[in-house]
Design a protein around this motif. Structure first.
Motif, mmCIF file in Angstrom:
data_model
loop_
_atom_site.group_PDB
_atom_site.id
_atom_site.type_symbol
_atom_site.label_atom_id
_atom_site.label_comp_id
_atom_site.label_asym_id
_atom_site.label_seq_id
_atom_site.Cartn_x
_atom_site.Cartn_y
_atom_site.Cartn_z
ATOM 1 N N THR A 18 0.745 -1.246 0.030
ATOM 2 C CA THR A 18 0.055 0.137 0.127
ATOM 3 C C THR A 18 0.802 1.217 0.023
ATOM 4 O O THR A 18 0.610 2.247 -0.834
ATOM 5 N N TRP A 22 0.602 3.543 -3.433
ATOM 6 C CA TRP A 22 -0.486 4.559 -3.559
ATOM 7 C C TRP A 22 0.261 5.962 -3.314
ATOM 8 O O TRP A 22 -0.401 6.999 -4.122
ATOM 9 N N ILE A 57 -7.162 7.497 -2.157
ATOM 10 C CA ILE A 57 -5.918 7.252 -1.747
ATOM 11 C C ILE A 57 -5.548 7.260 -0.268
ATOM 12 O O ILE A 57 -5.167 6.373 0.478
ATOM 13 N N SER A 60 -7.312 4.181 1.296
ATOM 14 C CA SER A 60 -6.373 3.149 0.970
ATOM 15 C C SER A 60 -5.182 2.924 1.868
ATOM 16 O O SER A 60 -5.037 2.050 2.422
#
Length: 82
Positions: A18, A22, A57, A60
């Motif tokens: 992640t 991102w 974003i 996440s």
């Protein structure tokens, strides 16, 4: 509940993934002309395109961070239970 080391490692991997993916995507969205009302990066107010992607974003990153923290905690708990 104690996670196995395999699932804990998977969750840590999700957290790391992640944070690798991102921020790069955020930079791409920031540099996209559709993110700005004038079509030039940083010139003029942000459009809905930028705000929607910023929200996605951020969500996440929060979810990935949570998964990574749970993975670390699960790894440590599995190690202690041995």
């Amino acid at each position: 509940m104690v996670l196995s080391r395999g699932w804990s490692a998977f969750l840590v991997g999700v957290g790391v993934w992640t944070w690798v993916i991102w921020p790069r995507f955020a930079l791409a969205i920031w540099n996209d002309p559709r993110a700005w009302s004038t079509g030039r990066v940083g010139a003029g107010p942000a459009t809905g395109f930028l705000w929607v992607h910023a929200l996605l974003i951020a969500a996440s990153l929060v979810i990935g961070t949570t998964a990574g923290v749970l993975g670390v905690r699960g790894w440590l708990a599995a190690r202690r239970s041995r």
